[in-house]
Design an enzyme around this catalytic site. Structure first.
Site, mmCIF file in Angstrom:
data_model
loop_
_atom_site.group_PDB
_atom_site.id
_atom_site.type_symbol
_atom_site.label_atom_id
_atom_site.label_comp_id
_atom_site.label_asym_id
_atom_site.label_seq_id
_atom_site.Cartn_x
_atom_site.Cartn_y
_atom_site.Cartn_z
ATOM 1 N N GLY A 1 75.340 21.152 41.519
ATOM 2 C CA GLY A 1 75.546 22.322 42.415
ATOM 3 C C GLY A 1 76.180 21.860 43.958
ATOM 4 C CG ASN B 1 82.519 21.854 43.998
ATOM 5 O OD1 ASN B 1 83.429 21.692 44.759
ATOM 6 N ND2 ASN B 1 82.224 20.631 42.852
ATOM 7 C CG MET C 1 79.313 21.754 32.898
ATOM 8 S SD MET C 1 81.031 21.549 33.549
ATOM 9 C CE MET C 1 81.622 20.212 32.250
ATOM 10 N NE ARG C 2 77.705 27.353 27.485
ATOM 11 C CZ ARG C 2 77.632 26.983 26.337
ATOM 12 N NH1 ARG C 2 77.403 25.201 26.333
ATOM 13 N NH2 ARG C 2 77.650 27.189 25.086
ATOM 14 C CG LEU D 1 82.992 32.299 31.607
ATOM 15 C CD1 LEU D 1 83.281 32.695 33.071
ATOM 16 C CD2 LEU D 1 81.661 32.742 31.208
ATOM 17 C CB SER E 1 93.546 22.443 40.703
ATOM 18 O OG SER E 1 94.417 21.435 40.614
ATOM 19 C CD GLU F 1 97.270 28.618 29.960
ATOM 20 O OE1 GLU F 1 97.695 29.734 30.532
ATOM 21 O OE2 GLU F 1 97.476 27.696 29.890
ATOM 22 C CG LEU F 2 89.570 25.773 29.380
ATOM 23 C CD1 LEU F 2 88.269 26.461 29.940
ATOM 24 C CD2 LEU F 2 89.281 24.870 28.383
ATOM 25 C CG ASP F 3 90.248 24.239 32.998
ATOM 26 O OD1 ASP F 3 90.121 23.298 32.003
ATOM 27 O OD2 ASP F 3 89.605 24.839 33.404
HETATM 28 C C1 GRF Z 1 82.180 17.963 39.214
HETATM 29 O O1 GRF Z 1 82.622 16.745 38.581
HETATM 30 C C2 GRF Z 1 83.330 18.737 39.771
HETATM 31 O O2 GRF Z 1 84.667 17.910 39.384
HETATM 32 C C3 GRF Z 1 83.549 19.789 38.570
HETATM 33 O O3 GRF Z 1 81.931 20.017 38.092
HETATM 34 C C4 GRF Z 1 81.232 18.628 38.340
HETATM 35 C C5 GRF Z 1 80.183 18.938 38.923
HETATM 36 O O4 GRF Z 1 80.168 19.569 40.224
HETATM 37 N N1 GRF Z 1 83.874 20.803 39.240
HETATM 38 P P1 GRF Z 1 78.776 19.960 41.088
HETATM 39 O O5 GRF Z 1 78.410 18.876 41.871
HETATM 40 O O6 GRF Z 1 77.765 20.715 40.057
HETATM 41 O O7 GRF Z 1 79.528 20.885 41.896
#
Ligand code: GRF
Length: 190
Positions: free
Chosen positions: A13, A15, A92-93, A95, A138, A145-147
């Site tokens: 977390g 970010n 990481m899921r 959607l 980004s 569409e994924l990413d």
């Molecule tokens: C990082 O590798 C980032 O590039 C991607 O998610 C991973 C974990 O980020 N967005 P965080 O520290 O859990 O925000």
């Protein structure tokens, strides 16, 4: 009107912390009202709680691949919080349209590549293996569409001699923490 933001995480977390800290600025225009993780072991949950942000866990594993059921549980967890914007932050899921259709135009993600290059995983290794001069990250709107959604802000990071995916990831993460709050601030205030 201060926008109410939910932040989805799966791991540490960092970010989420950067976003939450930025939103502490009185004129930011948004506040974090929920941090949601898809697993109870996500390190970001404790960081959010320490910042006084309400947390929730919707574990994806009991749904055993039934993505729609998992997403209905996500929607139910969001419902009481009157959310305006969702920020995916190391979530990481993948959607499905069931969820995305409800939130498209109000959902952002941070992806560790210079989109549209290197959608998906292992972005840093792919950039290094391709001999690119730069990697980066980004912030984009989430679409089915994924990413693939509209890119709001990017940061470029030079790939230097001897760069490894780990060293590049560490440099890019610093830029993620800079551009995600800025992208959200612009998004909220346009
Ligand atoms: C990082 O590798 C980032 O590039 C991607 O998610 C991973 C974990 O980020 N967005 P965080 O520290 O859990 O925000």
């Amino acid at each position: 009107m201060t926008k109410r933001v939910a932040i989805f995480i799966s791991g540490g977390g960092s970010n989420m912390v950067a976003l939450a800290r930025a939103m502490q600025a009185p004129d930011f225009g948004a506040k974090p009202v929920l941090v949601l993780a898809n697993n109870a072991h996500a390190g970001g949950l404790a960081k959010a709680a320490a910042m006084g942000i309400h947390t929730a866990v919707v574990d994806h594993r009991p749904f055993k691949g039934d993505r729609e059921a998992f997403e209905k549980a996500l929607l139910a967890a969001l419902a009481p919080h009157d959310i305006d914007i969702i920020c995916l932050a190391g979530f990481m899921r993948v959607l499905t349209p069931v969820f995305i259709d409800r939130w498209q135009g109000r959902m952002l993600n941070i992806h560790p590549s210079l989109l549209p290059k290197y959608k998906g995983l292992h972005t840093h290794k792919r950039a290094i293996d391709a001999g690119d001069s730069h990697g980066g990250c980004s912030v984009h709107e989430v679409t089915s569409e994924l990413d693939g959604g509209p890119v709001l802000l990017q940061a470029r990071v030079p790939i230097e001699a001897g760069e490894t995916p780990e060293t590049l990831a560490a440099k890019v993460l610093i830029e993620e923490h800079r551009i995600y709050p800025e992208a959200l601030r612009r998004f909220v205030n346009t």
